[in-house]
Design a protein around this motif. Structure first.
Motif, short mmCIF file in Angstrom:
data_model
loop_
_atom_site.label_atom_id
_atom_site.label_comp_id
_atom_site.label_asym_id
_atom_site.label_seq_id
_atom_site.Cartn_x
_atom_site.Cartn_y
_atom_site.Cartn_z
N THR A 119 -97.98 91.79 -6.44
CA THR A 119 -97.00 90.77 -6.04
C THR A 119 -97.52 89.88 -4.92
OG1 THR A 119 -95.92 92.00 -4.27
CG2 THR A 119 -95.20 92.47 -6.54
N MET A 120 -96.75 88.84 -4.67
CA MET A 120 -97.07 87.93 -3.58
C MET A 120 -97.08 88.65 -2.24
SD MET A 120 -95.32 84.19 -3.02
CE MET A 120 -95.81 83.57 -4.62
N GLY A 121 -96.22 89.67 -2.09
CA GLY A 121 -96.25 90.45 -0.86
C GLY A 121 -97.60 91.10 -0.65
N GLU A 122 -98.17 91.66 -1.71
CA GLU A 122 -99.48 92.29 -1.61
C GLU A 122 -100.58 91.25 -1.38
OE1 GLU A 122 -99.27 96.00 -4.61
OE2 GLU A 122 -98.18 94.22 -5.25
N LEU A 123 -100.40 90.08 -1.97
CA LEU A 123 -101.37 89.00 -1.78
C LEU A 123 -101.48 88.65 -0.29
CD1 LEU A 123 -102.99 86.91 -3.69
CD2 LEU A 123 -101.16 85.34 -3.08
N PHE A 124 -100.33 88.44 0.35
CA PHE A 124 -100.35 88.08 1.77
C PHE A 124 -100.76 89.26 2.64
CE2 PHE A 124 -97.96 84.42 0.30
CZ PHE A 124 -98.40 83.41 1.16
N LYS A 125 -100.34 90.45 2.27
CA LYS A 125 -100.71 91.63 3.05
C LYS A 125 -102.22 91.82 3.06
CE LYS A 125 -99.12 94.82 5.63
NZ LYS A 125 -98.45 94.40 6.87
N SER A 126 -102.87 91.56 1.93
CA SER A 126 -104.32 91.71 1.84
C SER A 126 -105.05 90.73 2.74
CB SER A 126 -104.78 91.51 0.39
OG SER A 126 -104.67 90.15 -0.01
N ALA A 127 -104.38 89.63 3.10
CA ALA A 127 -104.99 88.63 3.97
C ALA A 127 -104.59 88.81 5.43
CB ALA A 127 -104.61 87.23 3.49
N GLY A 128 -103.94 89.93 5.75
CA GLY A 128 -103.61 90.23 7.14
C GLY A 128 -102.30 89.68 7.64
N TYR A 129 -101.41 89.30 6.74
CA TYR A 129 -100.12 88.73 7.12
C TYR A 129 -99.07 89.82 7.34
CZ TYR A 129 -101.25 83.82 6.06
OH TYR A 129 -101.78 82.54 6.07
N ALA A 130 -98.14 89.58 8.27
CA ALA A 130 -96.90 90.34 8.32
C ALA A 130 -95.99 89.77 7.24
CB ALA A 130 -96.24 90.21 9.69
N THR A 131 -95.25 90.64 6.54
CA THR A 131 -94.48 90.20 5.38
C THR A 131 -93.05 90.73 5.44
OG1 THR A 131 -95.30 92.12 4.16
CG2 THR A 131 -96.51 90.05 3.88
N ALA A 132 -92.11 89.93 4.98
CA ALA A 132 -90.71 90.38 4.96
C ALA A 132 -89.95 89.64 3.87
CB ALA A 132 -90.04 90.14 6.31
N ILE A 133 -88.97 90.33 3.31
CA ILE A 133 -88.02 89.73 2.37
C ILE A 133 -86.62 90.06 2.85
CG2 ILE A 133 -88.51 91.71 0.85
CD1 ILE A 133 -87.10 90.26 -1.40
N PHE A 134 -85.78 89.04 2.92
CA PHE A 134 -84.38 89.21 3.30
C PHE A 134 -83.51 88.55 2.23
CE2 PHE A 134 -86.72 88.98 7.41
CZ PHE A 134 -86.58 90.33 7.76
N GLY A 135 -82.83 89.36 1.44
CA GLY A 135 -81.96 88.80 0.41
C GLY A 135 -82.00 89.56 -0.89
N LYS A 136 -82.26 88.86 -1.98
CA LYS A 136 -82.16 89.40 -3.33
C LYS A 136 -83.56 89.60 -3.93
CE LYS A 136 -80.81 87.58 -7.87
NZ LYS A 136 -80.00 86.57 -8.56
N TRP A 137 -83.86 90.81 -4.35
CA TRP A 137 -85.13 91.16 -4.99
C TRP A 137 -84.98 91.07 -6.51
CZ3 TRP A 137 -90.05 91.35 -4.28
CH2 TRP A 137 -90.88 92.24 -4.95
N HIS A 138 -84.06 91.84 -7.07
CA HIS A 138 -83.68 91.80 -8.49
C HIS A 138 -84.82 92.14 -9.44
CE1 HIS A 138 -80.52 89.82 -11.37
NE2 HIS A 138 -80.48 91.15 -11.38
N LEU A 139 -85.73 93.00 -8.98
CA LEU A 139 -86.84 93.43 -9.82
C LEU A 139 -86.87 94.94 -10.00
CD1 LEU A 139 -89.65 91.04 -8.52
CD2 LEU A 139 -88.18 90.74 -10.51
#
Length: 508
Positions: A119-139
């Motif tokens: 996922t996009m979360g893993e994409l950014f995490k692999s580049a050293g980013y802090a990541t967060a989602i607030f709201g609806k996932w629906h997956l």
């Protein structure tokens, strides 16, 4: 004492510094930007001010109008026919059918995001980013499907296998006496606002009720700003994914926006969402990260239409506008899959610009990978394309000229340039009060030949021009053939279906 060689080197360094200082910002190698992705829910092409709505719809959107002036407005932004499919495509850069998520996810249904998905979360995490989602996932709510199992450090929102109307489940159960249990028991068993951190389990916060639904976006924006503030203090780049509730039934506005529009709850919620977008823009400036933040604001689908209009109050339908196009959420028509998108990135995206380049929601995955220097998965097809050139104004037509549309296990339509080609006939079921378009539609195979519409000549798709322009079907069929070849090499998982049970009933 400095030698002449030392002085020459110093002079050369000074000249290089002056040259770099005079280089246009867009030509310099920028530091990796923070990325904020705000996703509205079922807001149509014709709802917001920059697309002809706003004040003309009885619901002014001044902060979104400001966003359009400060960035790029896409006029051919294309998504998938429903919530889960579009979110799966956004998160993975792939057609949702490749993830087994080409229908709206239902609670306890058989399909859910795979542990193997990237996922996009893993994409950014692999580049050293802090990541967060607030709201609806629906997956999906299975442990391997959670956002915190796919690269996100933090998650706060509604049940990850449900959507916003789940706030009404308990009151509907009580209305129909479907489950004989006391109110407090139903609340405890019903949908909950939840939270989680990377690798951890879901924790219930409170029941997700209509009252909570009315104020949920306030909470999500507050948590988003707090997350950005913490990352700024830690001097860490961040990826914030804010899929809030603006536009999705039931549009229950908070007390501060109740009655603000001239069209009822739907308009009130548009104005409330406009305010929340403004809060994010203001927070970026206050935190001093505005100049190095790429912000996207888009919708996951075209609007809820006739199928959900009864969620409105006092005779006002809870439904959006698809502008000049035909259709609504759940269909494969242009009005269902074309919606709004704004991109703002100071110094990189030219302000107050518009692009007609065909741009899919899948394209953000490889585009972000290119911008932040992350590697794309090489063991699977990636259907999105890198559209960095569109963002920077270097490519007028973009890198895409086609798009396929799936509903469940069926390939139902294709876009090639300005042509829409249908392989099945999707039409509303029932008659009169029982008429159900959108997710309630039925479909039937074409009788040997597709239907073809030219959406520039005929935006509402009223005239089938297969007989006049049959050549338009050939390139669309070529795109279909390329997809089918890829499926032979990389087979899709079982397509979602909750109406056919042959496989479940088959003996081992």
């Amino acid at each position: 004492m400095a030698t002449s060689k030392d002085l020459a080197a110093l002079l050369l360094a000074s000249c290089l510094a002056v040259t770099a200082g005079n280089t246009p910002l867009a030509a310099q190698q920028p530091q990796r930007p923070n990325v904020v992705f705000i996703l509205a829910d079922n807001v149509g092409y014709g709802d917001l001010g920059p697309y002809g709505g706003g004040e003309l719809r009885g619901a002014p959107t001044p902060r979104i109008d400001q966003l359009a002036r400060e960035g790029l407005r896409l006029t051919q932004f294309l998504v998938e026919p429903a919530c889960t499919p579009s979110r799966a495509a956004l998160m993975t850069g792939r057609y949702s059918i490749r993830e087994g998520l080409s229908l709206i996810l239902v609670p306890d249904g058989p399909n859910t995001l795979s542990a193997r998905s990237v996922t996009m979360g893993e994409l950014f995490k692999s580049a050293g980013y802090a990541t967060a989602i607030f709201g609806k996932w629906h997956l999906g709510k299975d442990p391997q499907s959670l956002p915190t199992a796919h690269g996100f450090d933090e998650f706060y929102g509604i049940p990850p296998d449900m959507t916003w109307d789940s706030a009404t489940y308990v009151e509907k159960i009580e209305l129909t006496h479907s489950l004989p249990a006391p109110h407090d028991v139903l609340l405890s068993r019903g949908p909950q606002v939840i939270e989680a951190t990377a690798g951890g389990e879901l924790r219930n916060v409170k029941p997700f009720t209509p009252e909570v639904r009315a104020n949920i976006d306030d909470e999500l924006v507050e948590k988003s700003i707090d997350f950005m503030r913490r990352q700024k203090a830690a001097e860490k780049p961040f990826f914030l994914y804010l899929p809030f509730s603006m536009g999705h039934i039931p549009n229950l506005p908070s007390s501060g926006f109740k009655g603000k529009s001239r069209i009822g709850n739907y308009g009130d919620k548009l104005m409330e969402g406009d305010y929340h977008v403004g809060q994010i823009l203001d927070a970026l400036k206050e935190l001093g990260v505005d100049e190095n933040t790429l912000l996207v604001f888009a919708s996951d689908n075209g609007p809820s239409g006739e199928a959900f209009r009864e969620y409105g109050n006092a005779g006002t339908p809870d439904m959006g506008s698809s502008g000049p196009f035909r259709g609504e959420l759940g269909e494969a028509t242009e009005g269902s899959i074309r919606t709004f998108c704004f991109i703002r990135w100071p110094g990189q995206v030219k302000p107050d610009t518009t692009s007609y380049a065909m741009f899919s929601i899948m394209d953000f995955f490889p585009t972000f990978a290119s911008i932040i220097g992350a590697k794309l998965p090489s063991d699977r097809p990636i259907d999105g394309v890198d559209q960095t050139g569109v963002l920077r104004g270097q490519n007028e037509t973009g890198m895409r000229d086609s798009l396929l549309s799936f509903i469940g296990g069926d390939l139902v339509a294709a876009r090639w340039k300005q042509w829409r080609v249908y392989f099945t006939d999707v039409y509303p079921t029932g008659i009169d009060p029982q008429r159900q378009p959108g997710p309630g539609s039925a479909s039937a195979p074409m009788a040997g030949y597709p239907k073809i519409f030219n959406i520039e000549m005929d935006p509402h798709e009223d005239l089938n021009v297969f007989g006049l322009f049959p050549f338009a079907g050939e390139p669309a069929l070529k795109v279909v053939g390329e997809f089918l070849l890829s499926v032979k090499k990389f087979p899709n998982p079982p397509a979602p279906n909750i109406t056919q049970f042959q496989n479940a009933a088959r003996k081992e």
